[in-house]
Design an enzyme around this catalytic site. Structure first.
Site, PDB file in Angstrom:
ATOM      1  N   GLU A  30       0.862  -1.183   0.000  1.00 34.19           N
ATOM      2  CA  GLU A  30       0.000   0.000   0.000  1.00 34.19           C
ATOM      3  C   GLU A  30       0.898   1.232   0.000  1.00 34.19           C
ATOM      4  O   GLU A  30       1.745   1.386   0.877  1.00 34.19           O
ATOM      5  CB  GLU A  30      -0.894   0.021   1.241  1.00 34.19           C
ATOM      6  CG  GLU A  30      -1.786   1.263   1.307  1.00 34.19           C
ATOM      7  CD  GLU A  30      -2.541   1.392   2.626  1.00 34.19           C
ATOM      8  OE1 GLU A  30      -3.717   1.765   2.598  1.00 34.19           O
ATOM      9  OE2 GLU A  30      -1.924   1.106   3.691  1.00 34.19           O
ATOM     10  N   ARG A  32       1.048   4.971   0.683  1.00 33.33           N
ATOM     11  CA  ARG A  32       0.299   6.007   1.389  1.00 33.33           C
ATOM     12  C   ARG A  32       0.736   7.383   0.872  1.00 33.33           C
ATOM     13  O   ARG A  32       1.723   7.952   1.334  1.00 33.33           O
ATOM     14  CB  ARG A  32       0.509   5.864   2.896  1.00 33.33           C
ATOM     15  CG  ARG A  32      -0.194   4.653   3.505  1.00 33.33           C
ATOM     16  CD  ARG A  32      -1.712   4.826   3.534  1.00 33.33           C
ATOM     17  NE  ARG A  32      -2.087   5.964   4.355  1.00 33.33           N
ATOM     18  CZ  ARG A  32      -2.369   5.884   5.650  1.00 33.33           C
ATOM     19  NH1 ARG A  32      -2.315   4.721   6.265  1.00 33.33           N
ATOM     20  NH2 ARG A  32      -2.707   6.967   6.321  1.00 33.33           N
ATOM     21  N   HIS A 111     -13.177   3.985   8.528  1.00 29.00           N
ATOM     22  CA  HIS A 111     -12.287   3.934   9.691  1.00 29.00           C
ATOM     23  C   HIS A 111     -12.954   4.621  10.873  1.00 29.00           C
ATOM     24  O   HIS A 111     -13.465   5.728  10.743  1.00 29.00           O
ATOM     25  CB  HIS A 111     -10.948   4.615   9.378  1.00 29.00           C
ATOM     26  CG  HIS A 111     -10.155   3.908   8.328  1.00 29.00           C
ATOM     27  ND1 HIS A 111     -10.476   3.966   6.984  1.00 29.00           N
ATOM     28  CD2 HIS A 111      -9.055   3.116   8.427  1.00 29.00           C
ATOM     29  CE1 HIS A 111      -9.608   3.230   6.308  1.00 29.00           C
ATOM     30  NE2 HIS A 111      -8.740   2.715   7.148  1.00 29.00           N
ATOM     31  N   LYS A 136     -13.576  -2.637   3.228  1.00 26.89           N
ATOM     32  CA  LYS A 136     -12.612  -2.578   4.327  1.00 26.89           C
ATOM     33  C   LYS A 136     -13.217  -1.789   5.480  1.00 26.89           C
ATOM     34  O   LYS A 136     -13.638  -0.641   5.302  1.00 26.89           O
ATOM     35  CB  LYS A 136     -11.305  -1.916   3.893  1.00 26.89           C
ATOM     36  CG  LYS A 136     -10.293  -1.771   5.036  1.00 26.89           C
ATOM     37  CD  LYS A 136      -9.101  -0.927   4.629  1.00 26.89           C
ATOM     38  CE  LYS A 136      -8.170  -0.692   5.823  1.00 26.89           C
ATOM     39  NZ  LYS A 136      -7.082   0.269   5.531  1.00 26.89           N
ATOM     40  N   ARG A 174      -5.876  -9.134  12.947  1.00 28.55           N
ATOM     41  CA  ARG A 174      -4.829  -8.974  11.937  1.00 28.55           C
ATOM     42  C   ARG A 174      -4.187 -10.325  11.610  1.00 28.55           C
ATOM     43  O   ARG A 174      -3.885 -10.624  10.455  1.00 28.55           O
ATOM     44  CB  ARG A 174      -3.772  -7.986  12.429  1.00 28.55           C
ATOM     45  CG  ARG A 174      -4.320  -6.571  12.632  1.00 28.55           C
ATOM     46  CD  ARG A 174      -3.214  -5.616  13.045  1.00 28.55           C
ATOM     47  NE  ARG A 174      -3.714  -4.267  13.288  1.00 28.55           N
ATOM     48  CZ  ARG A 174      -3.895  -3.332  12.372  1.00 28.55           C
ATOM     49  NH1 ARG A 174      -3.630  -3.612  11.110  1.00 28.55           N
ATOM     50  NH2 ARG A 174      -4.348  -2.131  12.690  1.00 28.55           N
ATOM     51  N   GLN A 199      -0.771  -2.268  14.448  1.00 29.30           N
ATOM     52  CA  GLN A 199      -0.249  -2.859  13.219  1.00 29.30           C
ATOM     53  C   GLN A 199       1.080  -3.568  13.478  1.00 29.30           C
ATOM     54  O   GLN A 199       1.974  -3.023  14.110  1.00 29.30           O
ATOM     55  CB  GLN A 199      -0.063  -1.758  12.175  1.00 29.30           C
ATOM     56  CG  GLN A 199       0.010  -2.266  10.745  1.00 29.30           C
ATOM     57  CD  GLN A 199       0.026  -1.116   9.745  1.00 29.30           C
ATOM     58  OE1 GLN A 199       0.825  -0.195   9.858  1.00 29.30           O
ATOM     59  NE2 GLN A 199      -0.862  -1.166   8.769  1.00 29.30           N
ATOM     60  N   SER A 231       4.867 -10.431  26.191  1.00 29.88           N
ATOM     61  CA  SER A 231       4.982 -11.894  26.242  1.00 29.88           C
ATOM     62  C   SER A 231       5.805 -12.432  25.075  1.00 29.88           C
ATOM     63  O   SER A 231       5.608 -12.040  23.919  1.00 29.88           O
ATOM     64  CB  SER A 231       3.594 -12.534  26.226  1.00 29.88           C
ATOM     65  OG  SER A 231       3.714 -13.950  26.202  1.00 29.88           O
ATOM     66  N   LYS A 282      -4.755 -15.945  36.238  1.00 25.56           N
ATOM     67  CA  LYS A 282      -4.455 -17.320  36.638  1.00 25.56           C
ATOM     68  C   LYS A 282      -5.426 -17.867  37.691  1.00 25.56           C
ATOM     69  O   LYS A 282      -5.704 -19.071  37.709  1.00 25.56           O
ATOM     70  CB  LYS A 282      -3.025 -17.420  37.160  1.00 25.56           C
ATOM     71  CG  LYS A 282      -1.970 -17.286  36.079  1.00 25.56           C
ATOM     72  CD  LYS A 282      -0.573 -17.505  36.651  1.00 25.56           C
ATOM     73  CE  LYS A 282       0.480 -17.415  35.570  1.00 25.56           C
ATOM     74  NZ  LYS A 282       1.839 -17.679  36.081  1.00 25.56           N
ATOM     75  N   ASN A 303      -2.440 -21.980  34.662  1.00 24.09           N
ATOM     76  CA  ASN A 303      -1.766 -21.246  33.587  1.00 24.09           C
ATOM     77  C   ASN A 303      -1.928 -21.895  32.219  1.00 24.09           C
ATOM     78  O   ASN A 303      -1.364 -21.417  31.243  1.00 24.09           O
ATOM     79  CB  ASN A 303      -0.272 -21.066  33.902  1.00 24.09           C
ATOM     80  CG  ASN A 303       0.540 -22.318  33.616  1.00 24.09           C
ATOM     81  OD1 ASN A 303       0.067 -23.427  33.803  1.00 24.09           O
ATOM     82  ND2 ASN A 303       1.776 -22.136  33.164  1.00 24.09           N
ATOM     83  N   ASP A 318       3.543 -24.101  35.529  1.00 21.64           N
ATOM     84  CA  ASP A 318       4.525 -23.316  36.289  1.00 21.64           C
ATOM     85  C   ASP A 318       5.103 -24.162  37.424  1.00 21.64           C
ATOM     86  O   ASP A 318       6.314 -24.192  37.649  1.00 21.64           O
ATOM     87  CB  ASP A 318       3.867 -22.074  36.905  1.00 21.64           C
ATOM     88  CG  ASP A 318       3.621 -20.974  35.892  1.00 21.64           C
ATOM     89  OD1 ASP A 318       4.302 -20.960  34.860  1.00 21.64           O
ATOM     90  OD2 ASP A 318       2.750 -20.130  36.148  1.00 21.64           O
ATOM     91  N   ALA A 350       3.855 -13.069  45.927  1.00 19.18           N
ATOM     92  CA  ALA A 350       2.763 -13.999  46.243  1.00 19.18           C
ATOM     93  C   ALA A 350       1.729 -14.065  45.129  1.00 19.18           C
ATOM     94  O   ALA A 350       0.562 -14.353  45.376  1.00 19.18           O
ATOM     95  CB  ALA A 350       2.103 -13.576  47.558  1.00 19.18           C
ATOM     96  N   GLY A 457      15.226 -17.641  34.873  1.00 24.26           N
ATOM     97  CA  GLY A 457      13.843 -17.678  34.425  1.00 24.26           C
ATOM     98  C   GLY A 457      13.669 -18.365  33.095  1.00 24.26           C
ATOM     99  O   GLY A 457      12.600 -18.918  32.806  1.00 24.26           O
TER     100      GLY A 457
END
Length: 495
Positions: A30, A32, A111, A136, A174, A199, A231, A282, A303, A318, A350, A457
């Site tokens: 696209e 723009r 939009h 769209k 998406r 995006q 994440s 959780k 989890n 976990d 905790a 970890g």
């Protein structure tokens, strides 16, 4: 198919970026026009285009940057059509005034940066009636259920439809657009140059989510959290699916606390087969399960959720991952009864991970001392597991053999923080930090400098993910691939 949006201020930069994207495998871009500074030369941009294009010139009120007159804007769009571009994007209010010409296909768009329209289907019918080859609709998602409404619209529409829920809540639309029948979806050249809220970049869509491999029968998995952007679970699970040639995709779902119940009800409508569950869900997700394993019942935190028909099965990986990591570091043989008897373990935090680790330590005979910045939370968890709670300020006065950090202190980007002063670390201690980004937190560095036994970890994260993978697929998770993937990602984040 992916359509990569290019928004640059100079013609030569647009042309160079277009060429580079095609070299990287892009099949549609696209352009723009509203990003170009000064006079726009459409013919120059498209004369030697290396792949098909969508020409868009978005007004500010529609989320664009066009500063010229409306007459100039319409002239640019008509010029693009006259020159035979493959697609032109026309907002609803101008579509009727720009007639069809030649082979150019018409994308009629709307939009809304506030919310998804209540009358979504009626809006779609209105747009489709304007001689649209493609409809769209891009609208801001305010709740996860908006994703279901939008994806169902795509699936049920007779006119090819691109439906995008903007913002981080809307990210699943998406990634899953093609699965539900959209002719293409949009991404950006680089993740730091998004042209619309939420995006993703071309690289993310191709290398993490493998968008073009997603089919109508692709199974969906994901992580449920709020926030969810930090994440790394999508990275490692999608890498594992791709490595094993599995027809599955793993999606980040941002679900605010108040929307969890509705999301769990909606999940099968998105063909979700399994979920990783993290902060803050959780504990709350347990009430939505039909069955839970012993660890979930004992800990009070879940989890992992697996959907089997009408069943929602809950697990806690976990707990198992943490205990396997600990036993390996201490060379404890599996099945050894109460191997930590006589040991004192100090658990910082905790929350869900702290609860899982406390449960495992108590079962293995350790004397557990729990602390949290929120004192009442530590007291409640300690009472539940027959442990002892102390004030956060008193944590350094506990003579511990084992130290577990289950707080986010030291997590990227706050890498210069530690939850425990290095001067209280002793060579005989085992130090376990559940933070995995970065792997070498300040706490881990301090522990190594004091010759402590350390568990990072990453060890726990990879193990719990591999266990989840087994619940999701029935196959052992490729732990080494997951480990390599997460280490590359966290190393890249430092650059």
């Amino acid at each position: 198919m992916l359509c990569v949006s290019i928004g640059r201020g100079r013609h030569r930069h647009v042309i160079a970026e277009h060429k580079h994207l095609v070299e990287q495998g892009a099949k549609l871009v696209e352009l723009r026009l509203d990003y170009i500074k000064g006079e726009v030369n459409v013919k120059r941009l498209i004369a030697e285009r290396p792949c098909p294009v969508v020409i868009t010139c978005r007004r500010q009120r529609d989320g664009g940057r066009w500063e010229g007159s409306e007459e100039q804007r319409l002239l640019l769009l008509r010029t693009a059509i006259a020159e035979g571009v493959e697609y032109v994007d026309l907002e609803e209010d101008i579509a009727a005034s720009i007639p069809r010409f030649g082979k150019t296909k018409r994308i009629v768009s709307l939009h809304d940066f506030r919310k998804l329209p209540d009358d979504l289907e009626a809006v779609h019918r209105r747009l489709a009636s304007l001689d649209a080859d493609i409809v769209k609709i891009a609208a801001m998602a305010n709740q996860p259920h908006d994703n279901v409404r939008m994806l169902n619209l795509i699936r049920n529409s007779k006119v090819p439809t691109i439906g995008i829920c903007m913002g981080d809540i809307g990210l699943p639309t998406r990634i899953l657009a093609g699965k539900f029948g959209a002719p293409f979806t949009y991404c950006t050249f680089h993740h730091e140059r998004a042209l619309a809220p939420g995006q993703l970049s071309f690289q993310q869509m191709t290398e993490i989510y493998h968008y073009d491999s997603i089919r109508p029968d692709t199974e969906v998995y994901g992580v449920v959290a709020d926030p969810v952007g930090h994440s790394l679970s999508p990275l490692i699970h999608n890498a594992a699916f791709h490595h094993l040639s599995m027809n599955k995709v793993y999606v980040p779902f941002r679900v605010p606390r108040e929307d969890l119940d509705q999301f769990i009800e909606d999940a099968p409508k998105l063909d979700v087969k399994g979920l990783s569950v993290t902060i803050p869900h959780k504990e709350a997700v347990i009430s939505k399960l039909t069955e839970a394993d012993g660890a979930v019942r004992g800990i009070g935190a879940c989890n992992t959720v697996v959907f089997q028909g009408e069943k929602r099965l809950g697990y806690n990986t976990d707990y198992r991952a943490a205990m396997i990591s600990l036993e390996e570091a201490l060379h404890i043989q599996p099945g050894t009864e109460q191997p930590l008897k006589g040991k004192t373990a100090l658990v910082l935090g905790a929350g869900g991970v702290g609860m899982a680790i406390t449960y495992g330590l108590v079962r293995r005979g350790a004397h557990v001392v729990l602390t949290d910045i929120v004192a009442r939370q530590a007291q409640a968890v300690a009472q539940r597991f027959n442990a002892r709670a102390v004030d956060w300020a008193a944590r350094h006065h506990v003579k511990a053999d084992l130290l577990f950090n289950c707080t986010p202190v030291g997590m990227h980007p706050n890498v210069d923080e530690t939850p425990y002063d290095k001067h209280y670390l002793r060579p005989s201690m085992v130090v376990f930090d559940a933070v995995y980004n970065p792997e070498n937190t300040l706490l881990i560095k301090d522990a190594r400098s004091r010759n402590c036994t350390v568990i990072t970890g990453v060890d726990m994260f990879v193990r719990q993910a591999a266990l989840q993978f087994k619940y999701f697929t029935g196959q052992d998770g490729p732990a080494e691939l997951m480990r390599e993937t997460i280490k590359r990602a966290t190393a890249a984040a430092k650059l």
